[in-house]
Enzyme design. Sequence first.
Site, mmCIF file in Angstrom:
data_model
loop_
_atom_site.group_PDB
_atom_site.id
_atom_site.type_symbol
_atom_site.label_atom_id
_atom_site.label_comp_id
_atom_site.label_asym_id
_atom_site.label_seq_id
_atom_site.Cartn_x
_atom_site.Cartn_y
_atom_site.Cartn_z
ATOM 1 N N LYS A 12 3.832 61.767 -26.935
ATOM 2 C CA LYS A 12 4.394 61.040 -25.797
ATOM 3 C C LYS A 12 4.752 62.004 -24.669
ATOM 4 O O LYS A 12 5.396 63.036 -24.889
ATOM 5 C CB LYS A 12 5.631 60.270 -26.253
ATOM 6 C CG LYS A 12 6.311 59.443 -25.164
ATOM 7 C CD LYS A 12 7.529 58.738 -25.760
ATOM 8 C CE LYS A 12 8.321 57.978 -24.714
ATOM 9 N NZ LYS A 12 9.540 57.368 -25.300
ATOM 10 N N SER B 263 10.355 52.914 -24.156
ATOM 11 C CA SER B 263 9.556 53.771 -23.297
ATOM 12 C C SER B 263 8.312 54.349 -23.981
ATOM 13 O O SER B 263 7.491 54.994 -23.309
ATOM 14 C CB SER B 263 10.414 54.920 -22.753
ATOM 15 O OG SER B 263 10.896 55.749 -23.787
ATOM 16 N N SER C 236 13.496 53.030 -27.636
ATOM 17 C CA SER C 236 12.180 53.357 -27.081
ATOM 18 C C SER C 236 11.067 53.509 -28.097
ATOM 19 O O SER C 236 9.897 53.577 -27.719
ATOM 20 C CB SER C 236 12.268 54.634 -26.232
ATOM 21 O OG SER C 236 12.996 54.384 -25.059
#
Length: 479
Positions: free
Chosen positions: A74, A150, A174
Site C-alpha cells: 500500500k 484507505s 482502513s
Amino acid sequence: MKDIHKLMDESDATALADLIKLGEVKKDELLEASIERLEQVNPALNAVAEKLYQSARNSEPASGIFAGIPTLIKDLFAPVKEARMTNGSVALGEARPQLDDSVVTRLRASGIRFIGTSTAPEFGTSYTTESTRFGATHNPWNLQHSAGGSSGGAAAIVASRVVPFAHGNDGGGSLRVPASCCGVFGLKPSRGRVPSGPLVGEGWGGMGTAHAITLSVRDSATLLDIVSGADLGAPYASPADNKPFAASLNDPLKPLRIALIEDAGPWTVSPAALESVQHTAKLCSHLGHHVEVVKFPVDLLNFFEAAFNIIAPNTKNYVEMLGDMRGAPVQNEELEPATRIIVREKGMISAVQYVRSIEHMHTLGRQMAAFLQKFDLLLTPTVVREPPQLGELHVLDESMSLEQFIELSHSYSPYTAVFNGTGQPAMSVPLYWSKNDLPIGSHFVARFGDEATLFKLARQLEQLQPWNQKVPPINACMR
C-alpha cells in the site's frame, strides 16, 4: 505443468507456495501471470499507484515460506526502497525512499515479490480511495461504487483475484472497511503486534497498525506470523504467542460468548447491514457459540472528538515535516480538502488537549478490556450500509466543518476506529451480499493479544460458508 491461471483462480497463497515447493509452479511463471492479471483488471479498477514489474523481475526471492508469491504494498506510510511513495498526495511529488518499512523487510525475507504499490487516499483519512493524485479506485462488484478506504486499492486487487493477498494498514478501519466493501477478509492486529519502524514510533498515537487483506483466513494467519514481533525500540508490544497463528487455526475452539451490537449510537444502521450481522450471528449460533444482543459500550461522539485531537496534530506535524524534507513548505492547494479541514480545525490544539485525548484512549482501552471479560468477542456490522457510490464520501471543498466531516465519514463506519483507540484486534469477515449483490462485512473484536480466537472463528465461518466461491464481475480469472 498445470495451467497457471487456473491454479491462481482456485488457490490461495499457501496453496501456491506449496505448488512452488513441489515444482509444479515456477516462481517467474507466477510472477508473469500476476502481472498479466493486474494489467487485465486495473484499467477498470484504477487500484495501482505504481507498477514495479521490472524490479520484481530483477529480484531473486528469498527462500521463505511464501517464496515467489507476488503482492502489492500500500502506498501509504510504508516505504519500499526506490519505489515512489506518495501517501496519496500530490505534495510528495516523486519521492523515492532509500529504505524499506519494517513490515516490507519481513515480507521480503519470506520470499514475497512486490509487483506494485496500491492506491490510498491522502494520508489515509478517508473511507473511500479517491484522491487528486490518482482519481477514484473502483469496486470490482460494481464500478460505480467505492472500494472503501484507505486500503481500497489493496482490497480491489485481492477481490478481483489478481493476487491472493495485499499489504495494507489501518488507523481507523482502513483494512476492515475496504475488506467489507470488496467482499474479502481483513484483520487489524493488536496494538504493538506489528512493527511500525524504522521511521515511525507510533502512528496516530498508537492507533495505526499494518497487516493485509486476503482471500483466505490461513493466508492472513501466516502473514501475521511473518510480520509479528516488536522491532528495536518499539514503544508498544503485544503479548507473545505460544503457538504460530497458522499452526493453531484448526485447534479446537470452545463455545464462545459473543456480544452482538445492532445499534450505532447517533447513526442509523440500514436494514441490509442489520440483516448482515444477524445472518452472521445465526452462523455463529449454528457453530455452537452463544450470541447475546447488548448496547455498544462507547460514546461515539466523545470518541471521535478525542480521536481527531490525535489525528489532526499528527497530520499537521507530518505536513510540516514534509515541507522541511523537501525544502519548501507544503501549500494549502497541494492538500486534499479533507486534510485542510482536519488541520484547520484541530491541528493547533494545546498540548494539554492532546495528552487528555491520549489518556481518553487509554481509559477506553481499559474499559473495553473489562467489557471483554464478560464476553469472548464483540460482533458489529463493519459498516452500516452497502459500499458507497463513488463521490459519496469524497470531500470536494473545505467549506464543511470537522463535525460535518466526522458525520459524513463515521456515520458510514461507526465501530471500526474505536478499536484502533483501544488496541484490541478486530476483523471483517465477508459473509453477506445485499440484494444488489454488494458485500457487507461482519466485524469481530477480541481481547487484546487474542488474534488466535479471531482466526479460529473466521476459519470455522470460512468452512461453513466459503466466501472465495463468490467472484466479482470485474475479475482476473481465466476459467
